[in-house]
Design a protein around this motif. Structure first.
Motif, short mmCIF file in Angstrom:
data_model
loop_
_atom_site.label_atom_id
_atom_site.label_comp_id
_atom_site.label_asym_id
_atom_site.label_seq_id
_atom_site.Cartn_x
_atom_site.Cartn_y
_atom_site.Cartn_z
N ARG A 1 -16.78 8.37 -10.09
CA ARG A 1 -15.11 8.77 -10.16
C ARG A 1 -14.07 7.85 -10.15
O ARG A 1 -13.20 7.96 -10.81
N TYR A 2 -14.18 6.59 -9.40
CA TYR A 2 -13.22 5.44 -9.57
C TYR A 2 -14.09 4.35 -9.92
O TYR A 2 -14.51 3.45 -9.02
N PRO A 3 -14.29 4.03 -11.46
CA PRO A 3 -14.95 3.15 -12.01
C PRO A 3 -14.36 1.59 -11.97
O PRO A 3 -15.09 0.78 -12.48
N ASP A 4 -13.13 1.52 -11.59
CA ASP A 4 -12.45 0.07 -11.43
C ASP A 4 -13.36 -0.97 -10.63
O ASP A 4 -13.63 -0.30 -9.51
N ILE A 5 -13.37 -1.91 -10.96
CA ILE A 5 -13.88 -3.18 -10.04
C ILE A 5 -12.70 -3.70 -9.57
O ILE A 5 -11.84 -4.16 -10.19
N SER A 6 -12.85 -4.12 -8.19
CA SER A 6 -11.64 -4.81 -7.55
C SER A 6 -12.34 -5.80 -6.53
O SER A 6 -13.37 -5.58 -5.83
N ILE A 7 -11.62 -7.01 -6.67
CA ILE A 7 -11.89 -8.12 -5.74
C ILE A 7 -10.66 -8.64 -5.08
O ILE A 7 -9.75 -8.67 -5.81
N ALA A 8 -10.74 -8.87 -3.93
CA ALA A 8 -9.61 -9.45 -2.89
C ALA A 8 -10.25 -10.25 -2.07
O ALA A 8 -11.06 -10.11 -1.27
N VAL A 9 -9.60 -11.47 -2.33
CA VAL A 9 -9.93 -12.87 -1.19
C VAL A 9 -8.65 -13.21 -0.71
O VAL A 9 -7.65 -13.46 -1.49
N SER A 10 -8.96 -13.63 0.53
CA SER A 10 -7.92 -14.53 1.26
C SER A 10 -8.40 -15.73 1.51
O SER A 10 -9.66 -15.92 1.93
N HIS A 69 -11.66 -13.95 4.04
CA HIS A 69 -11.78 -12.79 3.95
C HIS A 69 -12.39 -12.47 2.18
O HIS A 69 -11.68 -12.99 1.57
N VAL A 70 -13.17 -11.44 2.29
CA VAL A 70 -13.26 -11.08 0.82
C VAL A 70 -13.69 -9.33 0.74
O VAL A 70 -14.32 -9.02 1.87
N ALA A 71 -13.11 -8.90 0.00
CA ALA A 71 -13.11 -7.32 -0.05
C ALA A 71 -13.59 -7.05 -1.53
O ALA A 71 -12.91 -7.31 -2.58
N LEU A 72 -14.60 -5.99 -1.58
CA LEU A 72 -15.01 -5.82 -2.88
C LEU A 72 -15.06 -4.22 -2.93
O LEU A 72 -15.28 -3.63 -2.16
N LYS A 73 -14.75 -3.77 -4.19
CA LYS A 73 -15.14 -2.32 -4.68
C LYS A 73 -15.69 -2.49 -5.94
O LYS A 73 -15.31 -2.89 -6.72
N ASN A 74 -16.97 -1.72 -5.84
CA ASN A 74 -17.73 -1.36 -7.05
C ASN A 74 -18.25 -2.59 -7.98
O ASN A 74 -18.51 -2.86 -8.82
N SER A 114 -20.21 -3.36 -17.59
CA SER A 114 -21.27 -2.24 -17.06
C SER A 114 -22.10 -2.92 -16.11
O SER A 114 -22.56 -2.33 -15.24
N SER A 115 -22.68 -4.15 -16.24
CA SER A 115 -23.74 -4.96 -15.43
C SER A 115 -22.92 -5.38 -14.09
O SER A 115 -23.84 -5.58 -13.14
N LEU A 116 -21.71 -5.53 -14.09
CA LEU A 116 -20.87 -5.83 -12.85
C LEU A 116 -20.61 -4.41 -11.74
O LEU A 116 -20.60 -4.67 -10.80
N ARG A 117 -20.53 -3.28 -12.49
CA ARG A 117 -20.14 -2.30 -11.75
C ARG A 117 -21.19 -1.67 -11.06
O ARG A 117 -22.33 -1.65 -11.49
#
Length: 142
Positions: free
Chosen positions: A81-90, A11-16, A72-75
């Motif tokens: 409003r919510y500029p954090d980048i998050s990655i979650a992998v299982s 599983h992979v979940a990405l935000k921003n 900045s190039s990853l976002r």
């Protein structure tokens, strides 16, 4: 602890992340990414290269961000409003698809330096690593 035979990303979940404001995908044993140009196939795959760069010899979090020309190039451009980048992998097997879970959240400061907001590792739902460590250790003056 060595990985079990057949362990894979499940599983992979990405935000921003790049052009994904939010994405959550269960991964089968074999995955095909198809579609027109400029839809994010390479950006989706880059998350796995990014994770590799974090753990590679001579790599690490800062180096993985630097290789991609900064936060900045990853976002995602839509992240305002919510500029954090998050990655979650299982990672796991067919029998236990979430044996391991890794979560990473980061951003940049006013000087455009990447900083880690949170990093967590879970083994079978038990948290075994959390950074930054928010516990304050007090020493007694002698």
């Amino acid at each position: 602890m060595p990985l079990q035979s057949g362990t894979r990303f499940t599983h992979v979940a990405l935000k921003n992340w790049r052009n994904f404001s939010a994405a959550s995908v269960d991964l089968q044993k074999r995955v095909f990414l198809i579609g027109p140009n400029a839809l994010g196939k390479s950006n989706f795959l880059d998350v796995f290269r990014y994770l590799h760069d974090i753990v590679a010899v001579g790599g690490g979090f800062q180096e993985a961000v630097r290789k991609r020309q900064g936060v900045s190039s990853l976002r995602c451009y839509a992240a305002r409003r919510y500029p954090d980048i998050s990655i979650a992998v299982s990672m796991g097997t067919d029998a236990d698809p979430q044996f391991w879970r890794y979560e990473l959240e980061f951003n940049q400061d006013n000087n455009q330096r990447a900083y880690l907001k949170g990093e967590r590792v879970f083994r079978q739902q038990e948290q075994i690593l959390s950074r930054p460590n928010t516990k304050i250790h007090r020493t007694r003056n002698v």
